[in-house]
Design a protein around this motif. Structure first.
Motif, PDB file in Angstrom:
ATOM      1  N   THR A 155       0.834  -1.202   0.000  1.00 32.20           N
ATOM      2  CA  THR A 155       0.000   0.000   0.000  1.00 32.20           C
ATOM      3  C   THR A 155       0.871   1.255   0.000  1.00 32.20           C
ATOM      4  O   THR A 155       0.686   2.157  -0.816  1.00 32.20           O
ATOM      5  N   TYR A 156       1.827   1.298   0.921  1.00 32.39           N
ATOM      6  CA  TYR A 156       2.705   2.464   1.036  1.00 32.39           C
ATOM      7  C   TYR A 156       3.522   2.658  -0.243  1.00 32.39           C
ATOM      8  O   TYR A 156       3.637   3.770  -0.755  1.00 32.39           O
ATOM      9  N   GLU A 157       4.077   1.576  -0.753  1.00 34.71           N
ATOM     10  CA  GLU A 157       4.902   1.660  -1.965  1.00 34.71           C
ATOM     11  C   GLU A 157       4.094   2.202  -3.132  1.00 34.71           C
ATOM     12  O   GLU A 157       4.565   3.054  -3.884  1.00 34.71           O
ATOM     13  N   GLY A 158       2.884   1.728  -3.288  1.00 35.75           N
ATOM     14  CA  GLY A 158       2.035   2.196  -4.385  1.00 35.75           C
ATOM     15  C   GLY A 158       1.728   3.679  -4.295  1.00 35.75           C
ATOM     16  O   GLY A 158       1.790   4.408  -5.292  1.00 35.75           O
ATOM     17  N   GLU A 159       1.398   4.129  -3.085  1.00 39.11           N
ATOM     18  CA  GLU A 159       1.100   5.551  -2.880  1.00 39.11           C
ATOM     19  C   GLU A 159       2.319   6.419  -3.163  1.00 39.11           C
ATOM     20  O   GLU A 159       2.228   7.449  -3.835  1.00 39.11           O
ATOM     21  N   MET A 160       3.466   6.000  -2.643  1.00 42.89           N
ATOM     22  CA  MET A 160       4.667   6.812  -2.792  1.00 42.89           C
ATOM     23  C   MET A 160       5.210   6.781  -4.219  1.00 42.89           C
ATOM     24  O   MET A 160       5.712   7.794  -4.704  1.00 42.89           O
ATOM     25  N   PHE A 161       5.098   5.652  -4.899  1.00 43.89           N
ATOM     26  CA  PHE A 161       5.537   5.579  -6.287  1.00 43.89           C
ATOM     27  C   PHE A 161       4.798   6.631  -7.108  1.00 43.89           C
ATOM     28  O   PHE A 161       5.406   7.391  -7.859  1.00 43.89           O
ATOM     29  N   PHE A 162       3.496   6.669  -6.947  1.00 47.31           N
ATOM     30  CA  PHE A 162       2.685   7.639  -7.671  1.00 47.31           C
ATOM     31  C   PHE A 162       3.114   9.068  -7.338  1.00 47.31           C
ATOM     32  O   PHE A 162       3.271   9.906  -8.226  1.00 47.31           O
ATOM     33  N   LYS A 163       3.328   9.353  -6.065  1.00 44.38           N
ATOM     34  CA  LYS A 163       3.742  10.699  -5.653  1.00 44.38           C
ATOM     35  C   LYS A 163       5.095  11.077  -6.247  1.00 44.38           C
ATOM     36  O   LYS A 163       5.284  12.209  -6.687  1.00 44.38           O
ATOM     37  N   MET A 168       4.648  11.610 -10.118  1.00 39.55           N
ATOM     38  CA  MET A 168       3.860  12.800 -10.445  1.00 39.55           C
ATOM     39  C   MET A 168       4.479  14.095  -9.919  1.00 39.55           C
ATOM     40  O   MET A 168       4.006  15.180 -10.225  1.00 39.55           O
ATOM     41  N   GLY A 169       5.534  13.972  -9.119  1.00 42.67           N
ATOM     42  CA  GLY A 169       6.200  15.157  -8.598  1.00 42.67           C
ATOM     43  C   GLY A 169       5.572  15.716  -7.340  1.00 42.67           C
ATOM     44  O   GLY A 169       5.976  16.777  -6.860  1.00 42.67           O
ATOM     45  N   ALA A 170       4.590  15.029  -6.781  1.00 41.09           N
ATOM     46  CA  ALA A 170       3.955  15.494  -5.546  1.00 41.09           C
ATOM     47  C   ALA A 170       4.883  15.297  -4.354  1.00 41.09           C
ATOM     48  O   ALA A 170       4.748  15.978  -3.340  1.00 41.09           O
ATOM     49  N   GLU A 171       5.813  14.378  -4.481  1.00 39.92           N
ATOM     50  CA  GLU A 171       6.808  14.118  -3.432  1.00 39.92           C
ATOM     51  C   GLU A 171       8.184  14.320  -4.047  1.00 39.92           C
ATOM     52  O   GLU A 171       8.516  13.684  -5.049  1.00 39.92           O
ATOM     53  N   PRO A 172       8.982  15.224  -3.487  1.00 38.04           N
ATOM     54  CA  PRO A 172      10.310  15.457  -4.067  1.00 38.04           C
ATOM     55  C   PRO A 172      11.212  14.230  -3.907  1.00 38.04           C
ATOM     56  O   PRO A 172      11.159  13.539  -2.895  1.00 38.04           O
ATOM     57  N   ILE A 173      12.012  13.982  -4.912  1.00 29.95           N
ATOM     58  CA  ILE A 173      12.905  12.819  -4.900  1.00 29.95           C
ATOM     59  C   ILE A 173      13.907  12.923  -3.755  1.00 29.95           C
ATOM     60  O   ILE A 173      14.463  11.913  -3.315  1.00 29.95           O
ATOM     61  N   GLU A 174      14.115  14.113  -3.234  1.00 30.38           N
ATOM     62  CA  GLU A 174      15.007  14.293  -2.092  1.00 30.38           C
ATOM     63  C   GLU A 174      14.490  13.549  -0.861  1.00 30.38           C
ATOM     64  O   GLU A 174      15.244  13.303   0.083  1.00 30.38           O
ATOM     65  N   LYS A 232      13.784   9.068   3.164  1.00 28.74           N
ATOM     66  CA  LYS A 232      12.702   8.951   4.145  1.00 28.74           C
ATOM     67  C   LYS A 232      11.764   7.806   3.756  1.00 28.74           C
ATOM     68  O   LYS A 232      11.250   7.094   4.619  1.00 28.74           O
ATOM     69  N   TYR A 233      11.538   7.657   2.476  1.00 28.62           N
ATOM     70  CA  TYR A 233      10.717   6.567   1.948  1.00 28.62           C
ATOM     71  C   TYR A 233      11.335   5.215   2.323  1.00 28.62           C
ATOM     72  O   TYR A 233      10.655   4.321   2.821  1.00 28.62           O
ATOM     73  N   VAL A 234      12.633   5.087   2.119  1.00 32.14           N
ATOM     74  CA  VAL A 234      13.334   3.848   2.458  1.00 32.14           C
ATOM     75  C   VAL A 234      13.271   3.599   3.964  1.00 32.14           C
ATOM     76  O   VAL A 234      13.029   2.467   4.408  1.00 32.14           O
ATOM     77  N   ASP A 235      13.460   4.643   4.751  1.00 29.73           N
ATOM     78  CA  ASP A 235      13.368   4.502   6.209  1.00 29.73           C
ATOM     79  C   ASP A 235      11.986   4.009   6.625  1.00 29.73           C
ATOM     80  O   ASP A 235      11.861   3.163   7.514  1.00 29.73           O
ATOM     81  N   GLN A 236      10.948   4.522   5.994  1.00 32.35           N
ATOM     82  CA  GLN A 236       9.586   4.099   6.319  1.00 32.35           C
ATOM     83  C   GLN A 236       9.365   2.633   5.932  1.00 32.35           C
ATOM     84  O   GLN A 236       8.710   1.893   6.662  1.00 32.35           O
TER      85      GLN A 236
END
Length: 68
Positions: A20-28, A31-37, A41-45
């Protein structure tokens, strides 16, 4: 390669949250809604959600298969 009943139950629980988390974050990210920087944090989560345990369970099943 198959897991024991206990391993399969653990994997199901862990992977449900991770998927679930991976799918949401991949989309973000795409789409640029979440900066690649924020990728670290994504990996930590993912680690907090138990990705390392899931990998360990998969590796255990593979090792058991290879020993047959």
């Amino acid at each position: 390669v198959s897991q024991t009943t206990e391993e399969a139950q653990q994997l199901t629980k862990i992977l449900a949250d991770i998927t679930t988390y991976e799918g949401e974050m991949f989309f973000k990210f795409v789409m640029g809604a979440e900066p690649i920087e924020n990728f670290d944090k994504y990996v930590d989560q993912l680690k907090k959600l138990g990705i390392d345990k899931a990998i360990s369970l998969k590796q255990t099943a593979l090792d058991r298969y290879n020993k047959r």
